[in-house]
Scaffold this motif. Sequence first.
Motif, PDB file in Angstrom:
ATOM      1  N   GLU B   3       0.839  -1.201   0.000  1.00  0.00           N
ATOM      2  CA  GLU B   3       0.000   0.000   0.000  1.00  0.00           C
ATOM      3  C   GLU B   3       0.870   1.245   0.000  1.00  0.00           C
ATOM      4  OE1 GLU B   3      -3.685   0.216   2.402  1.00  0.00           O
ATOM      5  OE2 GLU B   3      -2.723   1.910   3.398  1.00  0.00           O
ATOM      6  N   ARG B   4       0.400   2.273  -0.674  1.00  0.00           N
ATOM      7  CA  ARG B   4       1.140   3.535  -0.723  1.00  0.00           C
ATOM      8  C   ARG B   4       0.149   4.690  -0.648  1.00  0.00           C
ATOM      9  NH1 ARG B   4       5.976   4.373  -3.876  1.00  0.00           N
ATOM     10  NH2 ARG B   4       6.307   2.192  -3.351  1.00  0.00           N
ATOM     11  N   ARG B   5       0.441   5.641   0.228  1.00  0.00           N
ATOM     12  CA  ARG B   5      -0.358   6.885   0.257  1.00  0.00           C
ATOM     13  C   ARG B   5       0.434   7.940  -0.495  1.00  0.00           C
ATOM     14  NH1 ARG B   5      -4.231   5.872   4.485  1.00  0.00           N
ATOM     15  NH2 ARG B   5      -5.102   7.961   4.360  1.00  0.00           N
ATOM     16  N   VAL B   6      -0.217   8.588  -1.417  1.00  0.00           N
ATOM     17  CA  VAL B   6       0.458   9.542  -2.300  1.00  0.00           C
ATOM     18  C   VAL B   6      -0.340  10.837  -2.342  1.00  0.00           C
ATOM     19  CG1 VAL B   6       1.268   9.978  -4.660  1.00  0.00           C
ATOM     20  CG2 VAL B   6       1.253   7.643  -3.770  1.00  0.00           C
ATOM     21  N   LYS B   7       0.347  11.960  -2.180  1.00  0.00           N
ATOM     22  CA  LYS B   7      -0.299  13.261  -2.400  1.00  0.00           C
ATOM     23  C   LYS B   7      -0.134  13.584  -3.886  1.00  0.00           C
ATOM     24  CE  LYS B   7      -0.489  17.976  -0.745  1.00  0.00           C
ATOM     25  NZ  LYS B   7       0.401  19.091  -0.513  1.00  0.00           N
ATOM     26  N   VAL B   8      -1.250  13.802  -4.568  1.00  0.00           N
ATOM     27  CA  VAL B   8      -1.220  13.959  -6.024  1.00  0.00           C
ATOM     28  C   VAL B   8      -0.719  15.353  -6.390  1.00  0.00           C
ATOM     29  CG1 VAL B   8      -2.622  14.011  -8.119  1.00  0.00           C
ATOM     30  CG2 VAL B   8      -3.052  12.283  -6.360  1.00  0.00           C
ATOM     31  N   GLU B   9       0.435  15.373  -7.050  1.00  0.00           N
ATOM     32  CA  GLU B   9       1.039  16.650  -7.425  1.00  0.00           C
ATOM     33  C   GLU B   9       0.712  17.043  -8.862  1.00  0.00           C
ATOM     34  OE1 GLU B   9       2.414  18.461  -5.289  1.00  0.00           O
ATOM     35  OE2 GLU B   9       2.955  17.106  -3.649  1.00  0.00           O
ATOM     36  N   SER B  10       0.121  16.111  -9.629  1.00  0.00           N
ATOM     37  CA  SER B  10      -0.269  16.440 -10.997  1.00  0.00           C
ATOM     38  C   SER B  10      -1.161  17.681 -10.987  1.00  0.00           C
ATOM     39  CB  SER B  10      -1.033  15.268 -11.620  1.00  0.00           C
ATOM     40  OG  SER B  10      -1.755  15.707 -12.745  1.00  0.00           O
ATOM     41  N   GLU B  11      -0.835  18.626 -11.856  1.00  0.00           N
ATOM     42  CA  GLU B  11      -1.534  19.913 -11.867  1.00  0.00           C
ATOM     43  C   GLU B  11      -3.038  19.745 -12.052  1.00  0.00           C
ATOM     44  OE1 GLU B  11      -1.478  23.938 -14.595  1.00  0.00           O
ATOM     45  OE2 GLU B  11       0.090  22.442 -14.864  1.00  0.00           O
ATOM     46  N   VAL B  12      -3.425  18.772 -12.878  1.00  0.00           N
ATOM     47  CA  VAL B  12      -4.855  18.598 -13.184  1.00  0.00           C
ATOM     48  C   VAL B  12      -5.477  17.445 -12.398  1.00  0.00           C
ATOM     49  CG1 VAL B  12      -4.568  19.584 -15.476  1.00  0.00           C
ATOM     50  CG2 VAL B  12      -4.400  17.116 -15.193  1.00  0.00           C
ATOM     51  N   GLY B  13      -4.750  16.911 -11.398  1.00  0.00           N
ATOM     52  CA  GLY B  13      -5.269  15.754 -10.671  1.00  0.00           C
ATOM     53  C   GLY B  13      -5.249  14.527 -11.561  1.00  0.00           C
ATOM     54  N   LEU B  14      -6.067  13.527 -11.208  1.00  0.00           N
ATOM     55  CA  LEU B  14      -6.149  12.325 -12.062  1.00  0.00           C
ATOM     56  C   LEU B  14      -7.276  12.535 -13.061  1.00  0.00           C
ATOM     57  CD1 LEU B  14      -5.496   9.216  -9.778  1.00  0.00           C
ATOM     58  CD2 LEU B  14      -3.976  10.287 -11.442  1.00  0.00           C
ATOM     59  N   HIS B  15      -7.051  13.514 -13.964  1.00  0.00           N
ATOM     60  CA  HIS B  15      -8.032  13.810 -14.993  1.00  0.00           C
ATOM     61  C   HIS B  15      -7.658  13.022 -16.236  1.00  0.00           C
ATOM     62  CE1 HIS B  15     -11.321  15.904 -16.632  1.00  0.00           C
ATOM     63  NE2 HIS B  15     -10.611  16.602 -17.496  1.00  0.00           N
ATOM     64  N   ALA B  16      -8.216  13.360 -17.370  1.00  0.00           N
ATOM     65  CA  ALA B  16      -8.141  12.499 -18.556  1.00  0.00           C
ATOM     66  C   ALA B  16      -6.752  11.934 -18.837  1.00  0.00           C
ATOM     67  CB  ALA B  16      -8.657  13.256 -19.782  1.00  0.00           C
ATOM     68  N   ARG B  17      -5.750  12.803 -19.010  1.00  0.00           N
ATOM     69  CA  ARG B  17      -4.449  12.289 -19.450  1.00  0.00           C
ATOM     70  C   ARG B  17      -3.732  11.495 -18.360  1.00  0.00           C
ATOM     71  NH1 ARG B  17      -1.168  16.887 -21.038  1.00  0.00           N
ATOM     72  NH2 ARG B  17      -2.733  17.026 -22.661  1.00  0.00           N
ATOM     73  N   PRO B  18      -3.537  12.082 -17.152  1.00  0.00           N
ATOM     74  CA  PRO B  18      -2.901  11.272 -16.104  1.00  0.00           C
ATOM     75  C   PRO B  18      -3.722  10.033 -15.752  1.00  0.00           C
ATOM     76  CG  PRO B  18      -3.007  13.591 -15.466  1.00  0.00           C
ATOM     77  CD  PRO B  18      -3.797  13.454 -16.726  1.00  0.00           C
ATOM     78  N   ALA B  19      -5.050  10.148 -15.822  1.00  0.00           N
ATOM     79  CA  ALA B  19      -5.892   8.984 -15.502  1.00  0.00           C
ATOM     80  C   ALA B  19      -5.641   7.866 -16.496  1.00  0.00           C
ATOM     81  CB  ALA B  19      -7.370   9.383 -15.503  1.00  0.00           C
ATOM     82  N   ALA B  20      -5.505   8.217 -17.777  1.00  0.00           N
ATOM     83  CA  ALA B  20      -5.273   7.195 -18.807  1.00  0.00           C
ATOM     84  C   ALA B  20      -3.920   6.518 -18.592  1.00  0.00           C
ATOM     85  CB  ALA B  20      -5.348   7.821 -20.193  1.00  0.00           C
ATOM     86  N   LEU B  21      -2.907   7.306 -18.255  1.00  0.00           N
ATOM     87  CA  LEU B  21      -1.579   6.730 -18.014  1.00  0.00           C
ATOM     88  C   LEU B  21      -1.593   5.836 -16.774  1.00  0.00           C
ATOM     89  CD1 LEU B  21       0.555   9.920 -18.759  1.00  0.00           C
ATOM     90  CD2 LEU B  21       0.380   7.883 -20.184  1.00  0.00           C
ATOM     91  N   PHE B  22      -2.282   6.310 -15.739  1.00  0.00           N
ATOM     92  CA  PHE B  22      -2.388   5.580 -14.472  1.00  0.00           C
ATOM     93  C   PHE B  22      -3.067   4.225 -14.708  1.00  0.00           C
ATOM     94  CE2 PHE B  22      -4.173   4.730 -10.260  1.00  0.00           C
ATOM     95  CZ  PHE B  22      -3.204   5.199  -9.393  1.00  0.00           C
ATOM     96  N   VAL B  23      -4.205   4.255 -15.405  1.00  0.00           N
ATOM     97  CA  VAL B  23      -4.961   3.027 -15.665  1.00  0.00           C
ATOM     98  C   VAL B  23      -4.181   2.115 -16.613  1.00  0.00           C
ATOM     99  CG1 VAL B  23      -7.068   2.135 -16.751  1.00  0.00           C
ATOM    100  CG2 VAL B  23      -7.187   4.080 -15.170  1.00  0.00           C
ATOM    101  N   GLY B  24      -3.486   2.722 -17.587  1.00  0.00           N
ATOM    102  CA  GLY B  24      -2.695   1.923 -18.520  1.00  0.00           C
ATOM    103  C   GLY B  24      -1.616   1.135 -17.802  1.00  0.00           C
ATOM    104  N   ALA B  25      -0.964   1.783 -16.841  1.00  0.00           N
ATOM    105  CA  ALA B  25       0.087   1.106 -16.074  1.00  0.00           C
ATOM    106  C   ALA B  25      -0.513   0.026 -15.179  1.00  0.00           C
ATOM    107  CB  ALA B  25       0.860   2.126 -15.241  1.00  0.00           C
ATOM    108  N   ALA B  26      -1.635   0.339 -14.537  1.00  0.00           N
ATOM    109  CA  ALA B  26      -2.269  -0.628 -13.632  1.00  0.00           C
ATOM    110  C   ALA B  26      -2.775  -1.845 -14.409  1.00  0.00           C
ATOM    111  CB  ALA B  26      -3.427   0.032 -12.875  1.00  0.00           C
ATOM    112  N   ALA B  27      -3.309  -1.592 -15.605  1.00  0.00           N
ATOM    113  CA  ALA B  27      -3.925  -2.682 -16.377  1.00  0.00           C
ATOM    114  C   ALA B  27      -2.895  -3.697 -16.852  1.00  0.00           C
ATOM    115  CB  ALA B  27      -4.692  -2.101 -17.565  1.00  0.00           C
ATOM    116  N   LYS B  28      -1.639  -3.270 -16.978  1.00  0.00           N
ATOM    117  CA  LYS B  28      -0.590  -4.188 -17.438  1.00  0.00           C
ATOM    118  C   LYS B  28      -0.172  -5.156 -16.335  1.00  0.00           C
ATOM    119  CE  LYS B  28       2.103  -0.913 -18.822  1.00  0.00           C
ATOM    120  NZ  LYS B  28       3.319  -0.194 -19.125  1.00  0.00           N
ATOM    121  N   ALA B  29      -0.469  -4.794 -15.086  1.00  0.00           N
ATOM    122  CA  ALA B  29       0.008  -5.571 -13.950  1.00  0.00           C
ATOM    123  C   ALA B  29      -0.935  -6.734 -13.652  1.00  0.00           C
ATOM    124  CB  ALA B  29       0.121  -4.674 -12.720  1.00  0.00           C
ATOM    125  N   GLY B  30      -0.376  -7.797 -13.109  1.00  0.00           N
ATOM    126  CA  GLY B  30      -1.203  -8.901 -12.664  1.00  0.00           C
ATOM    127  C   GLY B  30      -1.845  -8.581 -11.323  1.00  0.00           C
TER     128      GLY B  30
END
Lengths: 148, 82
Positions: B3-30
Amino acid sequence: MLSVLSPVSGTAVGLSEVPDPVFAQGMVGPGTAILPRNGRQEAVAPIAGRVAKLHAHAFVVVGEGGRGVLVHLGIDTVKLNGEGFERLVDEGADVEAGQPLIRWDPAEVAAKGMATVVPVVALDAGHDVISRAVAGEVEKGSQLFQWA
Amino acid sequence: MAERRVKVESEVGLHARPAALFVGAAAKAGGDVTVAKGDGSPVSAKSILAVMSLDVRHGDEIVINAESEELLDELAAIANAG
Protein backbone atom coordinates in the motif's frame (compact mmCIF):
# COMPACT_ATOMS: atom_id res chain seq x y z
CA MET A 1 -25.69 -2.12 -29.56
CA LEU A 2 -25.34 1.37 -28.12
CA SER A 3 -25.63 4.24 -30.58
CA VAL A 4 -23.24 7.06 -29.63
CA LEU A 5 -24.27 10.46 -30.97
CA SER A 6 -22.01 13.29 -31.95
CA PRO A 7 -21.87 15.90 -29.15
CA VAL A 8 -20.93 18.68 -31.57
CA SER A 9 -21.30 19.56 -35.25
CA GLY A 10 -18.17 19.57 -37.34
CA THR A 11 -15.80 17.19 -39.08
CA ALA A 12 -15.06 13.73 -37.68
CA VAL A 13 -11.32 13.21 -38.07
CA GLY A 14 -10.51 10.24 -35.83
CA LEU A 15 -8.54 10.08 -32.58
CA SER A 16 -5.22 9.98 -34.43
CA GLU A 17 -5.67 13.68 -35.23
CA VAL A 18 -5.83 14.66 -31.55
CA PRO A 19 -2.64 16.54 -30.53
CA ASP A 20 -2.33 14.57 -27.29
CA PRO A 21 -0.70 11.13 -27.50
CA VAL A 22 -2.82 9.68 -24.73
CA PHE A 23 -5.96 10.29 -26.79
CA ALA A 24 -4.32 9.74 -30.18
CA GLN A 25 -2.99 6.31 -29.20
CA GLY A 26 -6.34 5.25 -27.78
CA MET A 27 -5.08 4.99 -24.20
CA VAL A 28 -8.18 6.71 -22.86
CA GLY A 29 -10.25 4.33 -24.98
CA PRO A 30 -11.49 3.82 -28.53
CA GLY A 31 -13.65 6.37 -30.28
CA THR A 32 -13.20 9.30 -32.60
CA ALA A 33 -12.69 13.05 -32.53
CA ILE A 34 -14.49 15.96 -34.13
CA LEU A 35 -13.17 19.31 -35.29
CA PRO A 36 -16.07 21.51 -34.18
CA ARG A 37 -17.43 24.43 -36.15
CA ASN A 38 -16.74 27.81 -34.60
CA GLY A 39 -19.39 29.86 -32.87
CA ARG A 40 -21.18 29.75 -29.54
CA GLN A 41 -22.93 26.39 -29.33
CA GLU A 42 -24.19 23.67 -27.03
CA ALA A 43 -22.42 20.34 -26.68
CA VAL A 44 -24.97 17.56 -26.24
CA ALA A 45 -25.03 14.20 -24.45
CA PRO A 46 -23.79 11.39 -26.72
CA ILE A 47 -25.94 8.77 -24.97
CA ALA A 48 -28.79 8.69 -22.48
CA GLY A 49 -27.78 8.15 -18.90
CA ARG A 50 -26.38 9.81 -15.80
CA VAL A 51 -23.85 12.63 -15.95
CA ALA A 52 -21.22 10.84 -13.87
CA LYS A 53 -18.64 13.61 -14.25
CA LEU A 54 -19.22 17.21 -15.28
CA HIS A 55 -16.28 19.52 -15.63
CA ALA A 56 -16.65 22.82 -17.43
CA HIS A 57 -14.62 21.49 -20.36
CA ALA A 58 -15.41 17.76 -20.29
CA PHE A 59 -18.03 15.29 -19.19
CA VAL A 60 -18.75 11.58 -18.82
CA VAL A 61 -22.23 10.13 -19.35
CA VAL A 62 -22.81 6.61 -18.06
CA GLY A 63 -25.63 4.77 -19.77
CA GLU A 64 -27.11 1.28 -19.96
CA GLY A 65 -24.87 -1.49 -18.69
CA GLY A 66 -22.59 1.02 -16.97
CA ARG A 67 -21.00 2.08 -20.25
CA GLY A 68 -19.34 5.50 -20.00
CA VAL A 69 -18.64 7.93 -22.82
CA LEU A 70 -16.14 10.76 -22.30
CA VAL A 71 -16.47 14.00 -24.25
CA HIS A 72 -13.55 16.41 -23.95
CA LEU A 73 -14.09 19.91 -25.37
CA GLY A 74 -10.69 20.83 -26.76
CA ILE A 75 -7.25 19.75 -25.52
CA ASP A 76 -5.64 21.11 -22.34
CA THR A 77 -8.82 23.12 -21.77
CA VAL A 78 -8.72 22.15 -18.09
CA LYS A 79 -6.25 25.05 -17.86
CA LEU A 80 -9.00 27.54 -18.78
CA ASN A 81 -10.58 26.87 -15.35
CA GLY A 82 -14.04 26.95 -16.85
CA GLU A 83 -13.69 30.36 -18.46
CA GLY A 84 -15.95 30.54 -21.52
CA PHE A 85 -17.80 27.35 -20.60
CA GLU A 86 -21.32 27.29 -19.18
CA ARG A 87 -22.68 24.15 -17.55
CA LEU A 88 -26.33 23.57 -18.44
CA VAL A 89 -27.02 20.60 -16.11
CA ASP A 90 -25.72 19.44 -12.75
CA GLU A 91 -23.37 16.52 -12.19
CA GLY A 92 -25.42 13.43 -11.38
CA ALA A 93 -28.36 14.51 -13.56
CA ASP A 94 -30.17 11.98 -15.73
CA VAL A 95 -30.09 13.19 -19.31
CA GLU A 96 -31.46 12.16 -22.67
CA ALA A 97 -29.20 11.49 -25.64
CA GLY A 98 -28.87 14.79 -27.48
CA GLN A 99 -29.63 16.96 -24.42
CA PRO A 100 -27.45 20.12 -24.23
CA LEU A 101 -24.89 19.87 -21.41
CA ILE A 102 -22.32 22.64 -21.92
CA ARG A 103 -22.38 25.93 -23.86
CA TRP A 104 -19.01 26.99 -25.32
CA ASP A 105 -17.31 28.56 -28.34
CA PRO A 106 -14.42 26.71 -30.00
CA ALA A 107 -13.21 30.04 -31.43
CA GLU A 108 -12.50 31.24 -27.86
CA VAL A 109 -10.48 28.08 -27.17
CA ALA A 110 -8.51 28.56 -30.39
CA ALA A 111 -7.88 32.20 -29.46
CA LYS A 112 -6.15 30.94 -26.29
CA GLY A 113 -3.83 28.85 -28.44
CA MET A 114 -5.44 25.50 -27.63
CA ALA A 115 -6.71 22.78 -29.96
CA THR A 116 -10.50 22.77 -30.27
CA VAL A 117 -10.79 19.11 -31.32
CA VAL A 118 -13.36 17.11 -29.33
CA PRO A 119 -12.45 13.48 -28.51
CA VAL A 120 -15.45 11.22 -27.94
CA VAL A 121 -14.25 8.08 -26.19
CA ALA A 122 -15.78 4.80 -25.04
CA LEU A 123 -14.32 4.18 -21.56
CA ASP A 124 -13.10 0.72 -20.49
CA ALA A 125 -13.96 -0.62 -23.94
CA GLY A 126 -11.96 -2.93 -26.17
CA HIS A 127 -10.86 -1.49 -29.47
CA ASP A 128 -12.89 -4.04 -31.41
CA VAL A 129 -16.27 -2.98 -30.04
CA ILE A 130 -16.52 0.31 -31.92
CA SER A 131 -18.06 0.16 -35.37
CA ARG A 132 -19.58 2.30 -38.10
CA ALA A 133 -17.60 5.38 -37.06
CA VAL A 134 -18.59 8.35 -39.19
CA ALA A 135 -15.85 10.19 -41.09
CA GLY A 136 -16.23 13.72 -42.41
CA GLU A 137 -19.11 16.11 -41.80
CA VAL A 138 -21.30 15.27 -38.84
CA GLU A 139 -24.21 17.09 -37.18
CA LYS A 140 -24.59 17.10 -33.41
CA GLY A 141 -27.16 14.57 -32.27
CA SER A 142 -26.57 12.28 -35.26
CA GLN A 143 -24.93 8.88 -34.87
CA LEU A 144 -21.14 9.03 -34.54
CA PHE A 145 -20.35 5.36 -33.89
CA GLN A 146 -21.84 2.18 -32.50
CA TRP A 147 -20.66 0.43 -29.34
CA ALA A 148 -21.29 -3.33 -29.42
CA MET B 1 -0.30 -6.62 -1.22
CA ALA B 2 1.55 -3.36 -0.78
CA GLU B 3 0.00 0.00 0.00
CA ARG B 4 1.14 3.54 -0.72
CA ARG B 5 -0.36 6.89 0.26
CA VAL B 6 0.46 9.54 -2.30
CA LYS B 7 -0.30 13.26 -2.40
CA VAL B 8 -1.22 13.96 -6.02
CA GLU B 9 1.04 16.65 -7.43
CA SER B 10 -0.27 16.44 -11.00
CA GLU B 11 -1.53 19.91 -11.87
CA VAL B 12 -4.86 18.60 -13.18
CA GLY B 13 -5.27 15.75 -10.67
CA LEU B 14 -6.15 12.33 -12.06
CA HIS B 15 -8.03 13.81 -14.99
CA ALA B 16 -8.14 12.50 -18.56
CA ARG B 17 -4.45 12.29 -19.45
CA PRO B 18 -2.90 11.27 -16.10
CA ALA B 19 -5.89 8.98 -15.50
CA ALA B 20 -5.27 7.19 -18.81
CA LEU B 21 -1.58 6.73 -18.01
CA PHE B 22 -2.39 5.58 -14.47
CA VAL B 23 -4.96 3.03 -15.67
CA GLY B 24 -2.70 1.92 -18.52
CA ALA B 25 0.09 1.11 -16.07
CA ALA B 26 -2.27 -0.63 -13.63
CA ALA B 27 -3.92 -2.68 -16.38
CA LYS B 28 -0.59 -4.19 -17.44
CA ALA B 29 0.01 -5.57 -13.95
CA GLY B 30 -1.20 -8.90 -12.66
CA GLY B 31 -3.54 -9.12 -9.70
CA ASP B 32 -5.84 -6.51 -8.24
CA VAL B 33 -4.80 -2.89 -8.24
CA THR B 34 -7.03 -0.47 -6.38
CA VAL B 35 -7.02 3.24 -5.68
CA ALA B 36 -9.02 5.25 -3.19
CA LYS B 37 -9.33 8.96 -2.55
CA GLY B 38 -8.26 9.58 1.04
CA ASP B 39 -10.12 7.15 3.27
CA GLY B 40 -12.88 6.58 0.72
CA SER B 41 -13.83 3.27 -0.84
CA PRO B 42 -11.21 1.75 -3.15
CA VAL B 43 -12.04 1.28 -6.83
CA SER B 44 -10.30 -0.73 -9.51
CA ALA B 45 -7.30 1.16 -10.83
CA LYS B 46 -7.77 -0.78 -14.08
CA SER B 47 -11.01 1.07 -14.92
CA ILE B 48 -10.65 4.53 -16.39
CA LEU B 49 -14.30 5.28 -15.65
CA ALA B 50 -13.78 4.33 -11.99
CA VAL B 51 -10.57 6.34 -11.67
CA MET B 52 -12.00 9.44 -13.37
CA SER B 53 -15.13 9.19 -11.22
CA LEU B 54 -12.98 9.46 -8.07
CA ASP B 55 -12.47 13.09 -9.08
CA VAL B 56 -8.96 13.28 -7.64
CA ARG B 57 -7.72 16.88 -7.70
CA HIS B 58 -4.29 18.39 -7.31
CA GLY B 59 -3.25 18.08 -3.68
CA ASP B 60 -5.64 15.21 -2.84
CA GLU B 61 -4.26 12.15 -1.12
CA ILE B 62 -4.81 8.78 -2.76
CA VAL B 63 -4.21 5.30 -1.40
CA ILE B 64 -2.97 2.74 -3.91
CA ASN B 65 -2.89 -1.00 -3.32
CA ALA B 66 -0.97 -3.34 -5.61
CA GLU B 67 1.07 -6.50 -5.48
CA SER B 68 4.48 -4.94 -6.05
CA GLU B 69 6.43 -1.94 -4.81
CA GLU B 70 7.66 -1.41 -8.39
CA LEU B 71 4.13 -0.85 -9.63
CA LEU B 72 3.45 1.48 -6.70
CA ASP B 73 6.55 3.45 -7.68
CA GLU B 74 5.30 3.71 -11.26
CA LEU B 75 1.77 4.74 -10.29
CA ALA B 76 3.01 7.28 -7.75
CA ALA B 77 5.28 8.81 -10.40
CA ILE B 78 2.32 9.19 -12.81
CA ALA B 79 0.18 10.81 -10.09
CA ASN B 80 2.94 13.34 -9.50
CA ALA B 81 3.82 14.15 -13.12
CA GLY B 82 2.32 16.75 -15.41
